[in-house]
Design a protein around this motif. Structure first.
Motif, PDB file in Angstrom:
ATOM      1  N   PRO A 195       0.808  -1.224   0.000  1.00  0.00           N
ATOM      2  CA  PRO A 195       0.000   0.000   0.000  1.00  0.00           C
ATOM      3  C   PRO A 195       0.836   1.266   0.000  1.00  0.00           C
ATOM      4  N   SER A 196       2.162   1.123   0.039  1.00  0.00           N
ATOM      5  CA  SER A 196       3.060   2.270   0.166  1.00  0.00           C
ATOM      6  C   SER A 196       4.224   2.137  -0.799  1.00  0.00           C
ATOM      7  N   GLY A 197       4.787   3.285  -1.189  1.00  0.00           N
ATOM      8  CA  GLY A 197       5.983   3.291  -2.015  1.00  0.00           C
ATOM      9  C   GLY A 197       7.250   3.457  -1.208  1.00  0.00           C
ATOM     10  N   ASN A 198       7.136   3.528   0.118  1.00  0.00           N
ATOM     11  CA  ASN A 198       8.295   3.720   0.986  1.00  0.00           C
ATOM     12  C   ASN A 198       9.004   2.401   1.271  1.00  0.00           C
ATOM     13  N   LEU A 199      10.214   2.497   1.777  1.00  0.00           N
ATOM     14  CA  LEU A 199      11.049   1.331   2.068  1.00  0.00           C
ATOM     15  C   LEU A 199      10.957   0.950   3.533  1.00  0.00           C
ATOM     16  N   VAL A 200      10.860  -0.347   3.796  1.00  0.00           N
ATOM     17  CA  VAL A 200      10.949  -0.862   5.160  1.00  0.00           C
ATOM     18  C   VAL A 200      12.160  -1.783   5.243  1.00  0.00           C
ATOM     19  N   VAL A 201      13.077  -1.490   6.158  1.00  0.00           N
ATOM     20  CA  VAL A 201      14.220  -2.357   6.413  1.00  0.00           C
ATOM     21  C   VAL A 201      14.026  -2.990   7.782  1.00  0.00           C
ATOM     22  N   PHE A 202      14.012  -4.309   7.818  1.00  0.00           N
ATOM     23  CA  PHE A 202      13.913  -5.019   9.086  1.00  0.00           C
ATOM     24  C   PHE A 202      15.322  -5.221   9.628  1.00  0.00           C
ATOM     25  N   VAL A 203      15.606  -4.606  10.765  1.00  0.00           N
ATOM     26  CA  VAL A 203      16.976  -4.612  11.278  1.00  0.00           C
ATOM     27  C   VAL A 203      17.320  -5.882  12.040  1.00  0.00           C
ATOM     28  N   ASN A 204      16.327  -6.682  12.406  1.00  0.00           N
ATOM     29  CA  ASN A 204      16.588  -7.889  13.194  1.00  0.00           C
ATOM     30  C   ASN A 204      16.918  -9.081  12.296  1.00  0.00           C
TER      31      ASN A 204
END
Length: 344
Positions: free
Chosen positions: A114-123
């Motif tokens: 639903p978004s054009g943004n980036l999600v980085v999972f740090v774990n």
């Protein structure tokens, strides 16, 4: 053409959203240090930003924001029916990052997120732990770069190098890194391993220019794949998805000629061939969110919930490409997607 991964060496994210729970994670600190000029905003959960209603994903792609979060719940998933498993029964994928810095007009992520943004999972260590648990019943074939281009984000995350080091310790694990990136500097920083596969997606230059916005050129990708082979990495070439275009035979034929001139085909691990296919739900969302993209309006056929080219056209395109590839390399290294199963 503008090369987006290079932009991130010099440009900062204007805003970085950070989950409260991982604010003091070492990887969070390392990433934030690379973008000292960004405004950092603490949030309770990444979905509060990423899953808001009525987002304009096309506009967000032009000025992406970064979200740092912890991945919870299930961390590794069975491979999707539209993906090639290359004969691996234990075929899975994981998402260390959601969304991509590239803006390909045909990408299923446009219909998935639903978004054009980036999600980085740090774990990342939690994903490694889950991988280790699955390896108690080996083997495991794991794709780590389906929902992003992990290679293109290496300067931000360092995740390709981390997976490379992890693979060295896990003899029953094979990891595929799918990419359109052409950053050859990474190749000198990690140790080659037959169980770490760099899978380069290649398209005719006309397709690159029209649909694969922000990506390196075909020539740049070919040269990166060539150097990877020379350095001893396992390299796969992915002609997937094939896209229909006027004079498509000429364009794909020219692409193969460019590849044959540079790549020692006998040294490839294998190649994959598959024409454009997408779930009906994703295509519906893409038509709503990106109606200006010609690729979404082709009169596809819906077969078992997935939109594909009409069968006659699909066969013509894929048979053309596989036929030419058979002249260039061994037939046993050619994998063609077909209704969720690979066939030679």
């Amino acid at each position: 053409m503008r090369n987006l991964e290079q932009d991130y060496y010099t440009n900062s994210f204007s805003h970085i959203y950070v989950e409260e729970g991982i604010r003091n994670h070492p990887r969070t600190h390392a990433i934030l240090a690379k973008f000292a000029g960004a405004r950092v905003i603490e949030i309770a959960h990444y979905k509060d930003v990423f899953c808001r209603r009525a987002q304009d994903t096309a506009m967000q792609h032009k000025s992406q924001k970064l979200i740092l979060a912890a991945k919870q719940g299930r961390l590794i998933y069975p491979g999707a029916p539209v993906c090639q498993d290359f004969g691996n029964s234990a075929f899975y994928y994981t998402s260390c990052v959601m969304n991509c810095i590239y803006d390909c007009g045909y990408c299923y992520l446009r219909g998935m997120y639903p978004s054009g943004n980036l999600v980085v999972f740090v774990n990342l260590e939690d994903i490694f732990d889950e991988t280790g648990r699955m390896l108690r019943q080996p083997p495991l074939y794991l794709c780590v770069s389906y929902d992003t281009d992990l290679y293109a984000l290496e300067h931000i995350t360092g995740y390709v190098a981390a997976w490379s080091a992890f693979v060295q310790k896990q003899p029953d694990l094979v990891v595929e890194v799918r990419t359109k990136c052409a950053n050859r500097s990474l190749l000198s920083k990690i140790v080659p391993n037959d169980r770490l596969i760099f899978a380069f997606t290649l398209s005719p230059e006309r397709i690159v220019a029209r649909y694969e916005r922000g990506t390196p050129s075909l020539k740049q990708r070919i040269l990166c794949a060539k150097e990877a082979i020379e350095r001893g990495f396992a390299v796969r070439l992915c002609f997937d998805p094939m896209l229909f275009a006027l004079d498509w035979r000429a364009h794909y034929g020219e692409m193969l000629a460019q590849i044959e001139a540079e790549i020692p085909m006998e040294k490839l691990r294998d190649v994959s061939v598959g024409s454009f296919r997408i779930s009906q739900d994703y295509l519906k969302k893409m038509r709503k969110n990106a109606p200006e993209e010609p690729v979404v309006w082709f009169p596809y056929e819906n077969r078992a919930g997935y939109y594909q080219y009409p069968q006659a056209l699909l066969e013509e395109m894929e048979q053309f490409l596989t036929g030419r590839l058979k002249q260039m390399m061994g037939e046993d290294k050619i994998f063609r997607w077909n209704s969720g199963e690979d066939k030679k």
